[in-house]
Structure formats: C-alpha cells, structure tokens
Design a protein around this motif. Structure first.
Motif, PDB file in Angstrom:
ATOM      1  N   GLY A   1       0.792  -1.217   0.000  1.00  0.00           N
ATOM      2  CA  GLY A   1       0.000   0.000   0.000  1.00  0.00           C
ATOM      3  C   GLY A   1       0.828   1.272   0.000  1.00  0.00           C
ATOM      4  N   ASP A   2       0.114   2.380   0.082  1.00  0.00           N
ATOM      5  CA  ASP A   2       0.716   3.713   0.058  1.00  0.00           C
ATOM      6  C   ASP A   2       0.858   4.216   1.496  1.00  0.00           C
ATOM      7  OD1 ASP A   2       1.077   6.590  -0.145  1.00  0.00           O
ATOM      8  OD2 ASP A   2       0.360   6.434  -2.209  1.00  0.00           O
TER       9      ASP A   2
ATOM     10  N   ARG B   1       0.944   7.085   2.568  1.00  0.00           N
ATOM     11  CA  ARG B   1       0.058   8.216   2.865  1.00  0.00           C
ATOM     12  C   ARG B   1      -1.302   7.739   3.372  1.00  0.00           C
ATOM     13  NH1 ARG B   1       1.306  10.974  -2.817  1.00  0.00           N
ATOM     14  NH2 ARG B   1       1.094   8.741  -3.289  1.00  0.00           N
ATOM     15  N   ASP B   2      -1.752   6.582   2.873  1.00  0.00           N
ATOM     16  CA  ASP B   2      -3.010   6.019   3.388  1.00  0.00           C
ATOM     17  C   ASP B   2      -2.837   5.605   4.851  1.00  0.00           C
ATOM     18  OD1 ASP B   2      -4.218   6.356   0.914  1.00  0.00           O
ATOM     19  OD2 ASP B   2      -3.636   4.355   0.220  1.00  0.00           O
ATOM     20  N   PHE B   3      -1.677   5.029   5.156  1.00  0.00           N
ATOM     21  CA  PHE B   3      -1.363   4.684   6.549  1.00  0.00           C
ATOM     22  C   PHE B   3      -1.385   5.940   7.410  1.00  0.00           C
ATOM     23  CE2 PHE B   3       1.890   4.770   9.830  1.00  0.00           C
ATOM     24  CZ  PHE B   3       1.619   3.639  10.587  1.00  0.00           C
TER      25      PHE B   3
ATOM     26  N   VAL C   1      -2.999   8.742   6.932  1.00  0.00           N
ATOM     27  CA  VAL C   1      -4.390   9.204   7.118  1.00  0.00           C
ATOM     28  C   VAL C   1      -5.067   8.395   8.223  1.00  0.00           C
ATOM     29  CG1 VAL C   1      -6.673   9.309   6.055  1.00  0.00           C
ATOM     30  CG2 VAL C   1      -4.676  10.122   4.796  1.00  0.00           C
ATOM     31  N   ARG C   2      -4.922   7.070   8.174  1.00  0.00           N
ATOM     32  CA  ARG C   2      -5.535   6.217   9.207  1.00  0.00           C
ATOM     33  C   ARG C   2      -4.931   6.508  10.577  1.00  0.00           C
ATOM     34  NH1 ARG C   2      -4.627   2.327   5.174  1.00  0.00           N
ATOM     35  NH2 ARG C   2      -2.925   1.392   6.371  1.00  0.00           N
TER      36      ARG C   2
ATOM     37  N   ARG D   1      -6.522   9.713  11.810  1.00  0.00           N
ATOM     38  CA  ARG D   1      -7.954   9.540  12.089  1.00  0.00           C
ATOM     39  C   ARG D   1      -8.173   8.753  13.367  1.00  0.00           C
ATOM     40  NH1 ARG D   1     -10.390   8.213   6.041  1.00  0.00           N
ATOM     41  NH2 ARG D   1     -10.430  10.387   5.303  1.00  0.00           N
TER      42      ARG D   1
ATOM     43  N   ASP E   1       1.810  17.575   0.023  1.00  0.00           N
ATOM     44  CA  ASP E   1       0.781  16.546   0.221  1.00  0.00           C
ATOM     45  C   ASP E   1       1.046  15.752   1.492  1.00  0.00           C
ATOM     46  OD1 ASP E   1      -1.483  14.925  -0.567  1.00  0.00           O
ATOM     47  OD2 ASP E   1      -0.037  13.372  -1.100  1.00  0.00           O
TER      48      ASP E   1
ATOM     49  N   THR F   1      -1.265  15.829   4.833  1.00  0.00           N
ATOM     50  CA  THR F   1      -1.881  14.563   5.242  1.00  0.00           C
ATOM     51  C   THR F   1      -1.667  14.282   6.720  1.00  0.00           C
ATOM     52  OG1 THR F   1      -1.559  13.678   3.019  1.00  0.00           O
ATOM     53  CG2 THR F   1      -1.976  12.080   4.738  1.00  0.00           C
TER      54      THR F   1
END
Length: 221
Positions: free
Chosen positions: A57-58, A60-62, A64-65, A68, A89, A93
C-alpha cells in the motif's frame, strides 16, 4: 526513545536502524504496512519513520488512518519523491516532517531531534534538574562544573527520567522505551543501566529512587 521504521528496502532499513541504535534509540523495523500495524498494536512509539511506496500500500493512506485514529505519534516521511507537491501533500496529510532519499544520516538524526523537541514543547536541547545540566546533543551531564560523559542508553534513560520528574517508571515501561523487539533483554538489564546512571549522578542532588515493587523515579535529594 523507541522508533518504528516502516521501510521495505532491507539495506536502507538496516542502515538507518543501526545508526539510530548508536544513539541509544530502540528501533523496530516493518517492511509492510501490515507489519507496522502489528507493531503499533504491540508497543507505543515516540517517532515513526515512514516510507511512501510499500509492497502492500501507500504510506500516505497509513498516515491518514494514523491521524484519524487520533494517534499523536509524530511521523517523518522518507521518500524518493522530491517535488514540492509531494512534500506539501505529505505534510497536509499529517506528517510532521519530510526527508528526501537519498539523505545524509546526520540530517535524519537532526530532523528526528527537532520533531521530538517540538512535540515535547521544548525549544532548547539542554535540561536542568536540581544541580545537574543534561545535554543530549553532547551526551553529557554537568554537575557543579564537572562534565560527565554518558553512553547512549544512559543518555536515553536520563531523558526518560527527566520527562517524568517525580513519577514512578516501572521496569516494564523502561524496557519498552529502551529496547526493540529484536533485542535480547536480560532480567536485570534495567538494574544495570540504572546503576550506571546512578554512578554518573554521584555527588549531585538528583537521585534515582527505587520504589519497591513499582519501579524508579527521579527525585531531588
């Protein structure tokens, strides 16, 4: 301090971990986001070093999670992407800092120190307690003008006590902050390091008190 390094390049990961370990940090390495999540479920960290392009995966997604979930652990993004938009970015993020590969280890160490200082609310590196002055950059304690050198883990242990003045730190907490999963830890490891630090504090008003059955705390005697 305990760091989580999320990087799939085994050579780079090993080199970064070895360099940070020389400074007394405990470093857990994860090659995938899944491994990183497992590490976060098993331990708490002072800093995360995060690659962007990972096998599952990316990064950046990690990130974000991570934000959150209201995790406050600071994150430094490490990536070969050098465009301004990529840096913006990552920061937008939720990254606390950004370093472009290839990087100099000295710069990475400096960025780690800067991020940790900002998160700790400290603009200065030196700390004063009782009659001692602690300088983590120089790895020294100064007591009444006498400079005493600290080894890497003694220095990190001193940081832990200074960050928790008067509070009891259990052996389990100290092990968690000083050692990574891959390091063998003997039953008396903490007693050994506390004993060494006590010898360095000899003659000062700063004392490391043993609280039987609970742990240790830094007091002014």
């Amino acid at each position: 301090m305990r760091f989580l390094l999320i990087e799939d390049n085994a050579e780079l990961s090993g080199s970064v971990a070895a360099r940070l370990s020389l400074d007394g940090h405990a470093v857990d390495c994860a090659a995938t986001l899944a491994e990183a999540e497992d590490c976060l479920g098993a331990a708490s960290y002072d800093l995360i070093l995060l690659d962007i392009m990972l096998p599952d995966g990316d990064g950046r997604d990690f990130l974000v999670r991570h934000r959150r979930a209201e995790r406050e652990t600071p994150v430094i993004v490490m990536t070969a992407r050098s465009a301004v938009t990529d840096r913006v970015d990552a920061l937008d993020t939720g990254a606390d800092d950004y370093i472009t590969k290839p990087f100099d280890f000295a710069e990475l160490e400096a960025r780690c120190r800067a991020v940790l200082r900002r998160r700790g609310g400290a603009a200065q590196t030196q700390r004063v307690f009782a009659d001692i002055r602690f300088d983590p950059l120089a790895a020294t304690l100064t007591i009444e003008g006498e400079i005493r050198d600290l080894r890497s883990r003694e220095m990190r242990l001193m940081e832990l006590f200074l960050s928790a003045q008067g509070r009891i730190l259990s052996k389990e907490h100290l092990v968690d902050r000083l050692f990574s999963f891959s390091e063998p830890v003997s039953d008396n490891a903490i007693e050994v390091y506390v004993g060494r630090l006590r010898r360095k504090l000899s003659g000062s008003r700063a004392k490391i008190e043993t609280v039987r059955g609970l742990g240790y705390r830094l007091t002014e005697g």
